[in-house]
Design an enzyme around this catalytic site. Sequence first.
Site, PDB file in Angstrom:
ATOM      1  N   LYS A 192       0.891  -1.170   0.000  1.00 47.14           N
ATOM      2  CA  LYS A 192       0.000   0.000   0.000  1.00 47.14           C
ATOM      3  C   LYS A 192       0.918   1.205   0.000  1.00 47.14           C
ATOM      4  O   LYS A 192       1.658   1.447   0.949  1.00 47.14           O
ATOM      5  CB  LYS A 192      -0.885  -0.012   1.247  1.00 47.14           C
ATOM      6  CG  LYS A 192      -2.202   0.745   1.121  1.00 47.14           C
ATOM      7  CD  LYS A 192      -2.071   2.251   0.983  1.00 47.14           C
ATOM      8  CE  LYS A 192      -1.828   2.924   2.323  1.00 47.14           C
ATOM      9  NZ  LYS A 192      -1.558   4.389   2.146  1.00 47.14           N
ATOM     10  N   GLU A 266       9.341   0.144  11.406  1.00 49.30           N
ATOM     11  CA  GLU A 266      10.399   1.162  11.398  1.00 49.30           C
ATOM     12  C   GLU A 266       9.696   2.492  11.603  1.00 49.30           C
ATOM     13  O   GLU A 266       8.960   2.947  10.740  1.00 49.30           O
ATOM     14  CB  GLU A 266      11.152   1.085  10.062  1.00 49.30           C
ATOM     15  CG  GLU A 266      12.553   1.608  10.168  1.00 49.30           C
ATOM     16  CD  GLU A 266      12.600   3.099   9.930  1.00 49.30           C
ATOM     17  OE1 GLU A 266      12.401   3.846  10.930  1.00 49.30           O
ATOM     18  OE2 GLU A 266      12.809   3.517   8.790  1.00 49.30           O
TER      19      GLU A 266
END
Length: 501
Positions: A192, A266
Amino acid sequence: MLKTLTPQEPTLDEKTLARALSGVHLIGGEFVPATSGGTFAVVNPATGIEIARAAEGDASDVDVAVRDANRAQKEWAKLSSRKRGQMVSQCAALIRTHVEEIARLIALETGKALRTESRVEANSVADILEFFGGLGSEIKGESVPFAPNVLSVTVREPLGVVGAIIPWNVPLLLMTLKIAPALVAGNTVVVKSAEEAPLTVLRICELINRVLPPGCFNILSGFGPECGAPLVEHPLVRKLTFTGSVPVGRIVAKAAAEKLIPVTLELGGKSPMIVFADCDFDKTVAGALTSMRFTRQGQSCTAASRIYVERPIYDRFVAAMADKVDAMVMGDPLDEATDIGTIISDDQMARVKGFIAEGLATAGATGRACSAMPSDPALAAGKFIQPHIFTNLPPESRLVTEEIFGPVTCIFPFDSADAVLAAANDSEYGLAASVWTNNLKIGLEFAHRLEAGLVQINQNLVVQANLSYGGVKSSGLGKEASLESMLEHFTHKKTIMMNYA
Ligand code: NAI
Ligand code: MG
């Protein structure tokens, strides 16, 4: 071959390419519009002008993509890992021939300067694909001593469909860190893209789909809650990998917990740079500019947004750094003379300007605006923000504790190693840190005692292939960019025992 209106050869006409990539996802090897027919605007942040429309994905698009990826995964996993690696290396070679095209398109789409940022990022895509492509044969297990007449071994198997959600700041690099190891390990991927930067990643997906079987690498554009959330929640997605903000990272981690699947996160940082008086002064001042990622408008999770300078050189360091930032050229991202381009979006402009206003209003603090705003009238609506260097901020200021993700850094003097170490570690984040000194003992001691996933001494590079990258504390979970990241995060280890007594 894809049915597409995009050019088959590399092109340097980024505006036409942007339009050609309008209104589609790439699912099962085909460009397809959103099921709803919806699209949203993609804007050139240097001019404010719409350059394309992106397909507005939702749960029904996600379902089609994940089911296609799931079908494709069964066949992809049957190839030897070495063969998969060879194919990923072929993707690297194809990307290499399109570097200039990709660089121009990402500069148009994100406002990052061509010379200082976009070309570097385009090359990194080929580098990372090449690196992981060469690691196919490393997807191997061990033989494990157990008992006489029992052969006990481990093998590494893929996880299935990987759902990857990426941000806009370095979308090509950050996407490639996810897809390259996932694919070589035998998984298929549904990405996405970030709503601010859906075009260049789509072009890269198209190029990779010229080499890989259909369905291995699919990409959807759309907004977080409407398109990202159904991807992370889809029952056939067996691994999640996310780069972005801490709040969305928590949403992704919760979805992984519900499904009991692995997740890599992250999530940004507030990275300290510590400068001792015995450093190589000029190299360190230049290092502060690269550390702060001023050429990326500070839109980096490893930006040195807290700089601590030992008192004897503090005043001279602040002045030298400000002079150097002043000399940087802000302007048209596609102009080779430009060092600093634009902020990505109006939302981020408002966010960063809010931090700057708060800093300027803080009693006793000083904020120096550096570099000149561009004078070209064509850029009058551009999302430019002057780099700001703040001094005398109190340590509890939001500018010191929160990730700004803009060209704003705070500098502090320090008097003792213990005090600066405590200040550097006093953060909810722990992504990266750097220490600048010619004293090996101090440098190594700090390397051990700083709470960060990556510590560099006398340099501050961005993520590099082969070196594990990932944070501690609120900066995330897991590692990227290395062999370890591929084995630990994109395979599971199966134990096989054979009794031959
Ligand atoms: P974000 O975390 O909202 O967006 C990152 C990605 O997550 C985008 O693709 C977005 O569509 C998706 N997303 C958003 N909500 C979601 C949901 N509920 N479920 C699934 N996916 C979802 O970050 P944003 O809004 O672009 O930036 C805000 C701040 O986040 C920045 O100022 C910066 O501090 C931080 N950030 C950190 C990054 C990093 O490299 N670690 C990258 C981008 C942002
Ligand atoms: Mg957001």
